[in-house]
Scaffold this motif. Structure first.
Motif, PDB file in Angstrom:
ATOM      1  N   ASN A  71       0.781  -1.233   0.118  1.00  0.00           N
ATOM      2  CA  ASN A  71       0.041  -0.057   0.092  1.00  0.00           C
ATOM      3  C   ASN A  71       0.827   1.101  -0.293  1.00  0.00           C
ATOM      4  O   ASN A  71       0.603   2.398  -0.630  1.00  0.00           O
ATOM      5  CB  ASN A  71      -0.822  -0.162   1.285  1.00  0.00           C
ATOM      6  N   SER A  72       1.987   1.306   0.809  1.00  0.00           N
ATOM      7  CA  SER A  72       2.835   2.363   0.718  1.00  0.00           C
ATOM      8  C   SER A  72       3.700   2.650  -0.644  1.00  0.00           C
ATOM      9  O   SER A  72       3.634   3.630  -1.023  1.00  0.00           O
ATOM     10  CB  SER A  72       4.063   2.077   1.911  1.00  0.00           C
ATOM     11  N   MET A  73       3.955   1.353  -1.119  1.00  0.00           N
ATOM     12  CA  MET A  73       4.389   1.617  -2.604  1.00  0.00           C
ATOM     13  C   MET A  73       3.404   1.937  -3.691  1.00  0.00           C
ATOM     14  O   MET A  73       3.822   3.108  -4.439  1.00  0.00           O
ATOM     15  CB  MET A  73       5.317   0.349  -3.040  1.00  0.00           C
ATOM     16  N   THR A  74       2.166   1.965  -3.711  1.00  0.00           N
ATOM     17  CA  THR A  74       1.390   2.066  -4.585  1.00  0.00           C
ATOM     18  C   THR A  74       0.490   3.396  -4.167  1.00  0.00           C
ATOM     19  O   THR A  74      -0.244   3.980  -5.002  1.00  0.00           O
ATOM     20  CB  THR A  74       0.262   1.032  -4.873  1.00  0.00           C
ATOM     21  N   GLY A  75       0.756   3.784  -3.000  1.00  0.00           N
ATOM     22  CA  GLY A  75       0.070   5.131  -2.400  1.00  0.00           C
ATOM     23  C   GLY A  75      -1.042   4.805  -2.009  1.00  0.00           C
ATOM     24  O   GLY A  75      -2.226   5.898  -1.795  1.00  0.00           O
ATOM     25  N   LYS A  76      -1.564   3.829  -1.598  1.00  0.00           N
ATOM     26  CA  LYS A  76      -3.311   3.467  -1.462  1.00  0.00           C
ATOM     27  C   LYS A  76      -3.134   3.956   0.324  1.00  0.00           C
ATOM     28  O   LYS A  76      -2.523   3.476   0.903  1.00  0.00           O
ATOM     29  CB  LYS A  76      -3.479   1.886  -1.383  1.00  0.00           C
ATOM     30  N   LYS A  77      -4.169   4.720   0.376  1.00  0.00           N
ATOM     31  CA  LYS A  77      -4.394   5.209   1.819  1.00  0.00           C
ATOM     32  C   LYS A  77      -5.849   5.493   1.991  1.00  0.00           C
ATOM     33  O   LYS A  77      -6.633   5.548   1.081  1.00  0.00           O
ATOM     34  CB  LYS A  77      -3.637   6.419   1.849  1.00  0.00           C
ATOM     35  N   LYS A  78      -6.198   5.553   3.271  1.00  0.00           N
ATOM     36  CA  LYS A  78      -7.647   5.560   3.523  1.00  0.00           C
ATOM     37  C   LYS A  78      -7.858   7.208   3.811  1.00  0.00           C
ATOM     38  O   LYS A  78      -7.131   8.084   4.211  1.00  0.00           O
ATOM     39  CB  LYS A  78      -7.897   4.936   5.093  1.00  0.00           C
ATOM     40  N   GLU A  79      -9.013   7.646   3.685  1.00  0.00           N
ATOM     41  CA  GLU A  79      -9.465   8.967   3.767  1.00  0.00           C
ATOM     42  C   GLU A  79     -10.068   9.025   5.584  1.00  0.00           C
ATOM     43  O   GLU A  79     -10.750   8.366   5.791  1.00  0.00           O
ATOM     44  CB  GLU A  79     -10.677   9.157   3.096  1.00  0.00           C
TER      45      GLU A  79
END
Length: 253
Positions: A71-79
C-alpha cells in the motif's frame, strides 16, 4: 539424445517447477502471517494514539507487513477525518511508525446536520458530525451554502476578518473556547468557555488581541476559584491606564 533421456529431463524440469512453486507458496503463506504488533504514533492531536492506530489498522489485513509495504509503494491510503496525510514507516517486520499530518481547524460553523471546520485562512477543510473539543462554533451567522476547499461564504470583509482574528487568538493561547456568538449587528457578543460556565463579553473586535491576552491572564484564577459567570472585557484597553474589567458571578443581580 535418447527418448529415455528426454523423459528424465522433462520429469526433472517438472519437479523443479513444482518445487519452485511450493517454495513461492510457502514464502507467501509465511508472509501472510507476519503482522505489525508494535505501533508508534507521531503527530496526532485530534486523535489519541489508540484511536489513530484503530483508524489505520481497522481490519485484519491492514496489519499485515507485506500489505502495508504494498500500500505504501502504490500510494493506497484511507480517508481519515481531520487528517491531511499519513505515512506508515516500517521499522521491522513487526514494528512501524504511524506519522500523522493533521488538518488544523481554528473554528467551525453548524451547517445542516454537520460541523463545517475552517482553517486559519477561513478555508473549509472538513465536514463531520464529530464535534472537536476546543474548536469554537461560530454562532449567529446564516449561510446559504458552504463548499469544502472554499472560503467561508461571508461577503462582509470586516466580519470575516473579525472571525479569523478571534479564532486565531483563541487558538494562539489554547483557550479551548466552546462558542463565539455574534449579534444581529455582527459584533462579537460573547465567547463561551468551560461548557458555558464562563462567558466573556468582548464587545466589538477593537483591541481584540489585548482582550484575549487579558482573558488568558485572568482565566487561571477564575478557574482555580471555581467561579462561574460573565467576564466583561468590552471596554478593556491595555494602552489605557486603569482600564477595567468586571466579573459577574452567575446568579448575581
Amino acid at each position: 539424445m535418447s527418448r529415455d533421456t528426454d523423459i528424465i529431463y522433462i520429469k526433472q524440469r517438472k519437479v523443479r517447477h513444482w518445487a519452485a512453486l511450493l517454495i513461492v507458496l510457502l514464502i507467501f503463506a509465511i508472509g501472510m502471517q507476519i503482522r505489525i504488533k508494535n505501533v508508534t504514533v507521531l503527530g496526532n492531536e485530534t486523535y489519541t494514539a489508540e484511536q489513530a492506530e484503530d483508524l489505520i489498522f481497522s481490519d485484519y489485513w491492514d496489519r499485515n507487513t507485506f500489505v502495508c509495504l504494498f500500500n505504501s509503494m502504490t500510494g493506497k491510503k484511507k480517508e481519515i477525518p481531520f487528517v491531511d496525510d499519513y505515512k506508515i514507516v516500517l521499522k521491522g517486520p513487526f514494528d512501524c511508525e504511524l506519522r500523522f499530518y493533521e488538518k488544523k481547524p481554528v473554528g467551525c460553523v453548524k451547517y445542516m446536520s454537520n460541523y463545517m471546520y475552517f482553517d486559519k485562512d477561513g478555508i473549509m477543510i472538513e465536514s463531520s458530525d464529530i464535534r472537536l473539543k476546543g474548536v469554537p462554533v461560530i454562532e449567529g451567522l446564516e449561510f446559504g451554502y458552504i463548499i469544502l476547499g472554499k472560503q467561508l461564504p461571508i461577503s462582509n470583509s470586516r466580519l470575516l476578518n473579525s472571525i479569523m482574528n478571534i479564532t486565531q487568538q483563541m487558538n494562539l493561547y489554547e483557550l479551548n473556547c466552546d462558542a463565539i456568538k455574534y449579534n444581529d449587528n455582527n459584533n462579537t457578543v460573547t465567547a463561551e468557555l468551560d461548557n458555558g460556565d464562563i462567558e466573556v463579553y468582548l464587545g466589538t473586535d477593537d483591541g481584540l488581541a489585548a482582550k484575549i491576552s487579558a482573558l488568558n491572564d485572568m482565566l487561571p484564577e477564575i478557574r482555580n476559584r471555581g467561579l462561574k459567570g460573565t467576564l466583561d472585557l468590552s471596554t478593556y484597553d491595555d494602552n489605557e491606564k486603569g482600564s477595567v474589567s468586571s466579573f459577574k458571578l452567575r446568579g448575581d443581580s
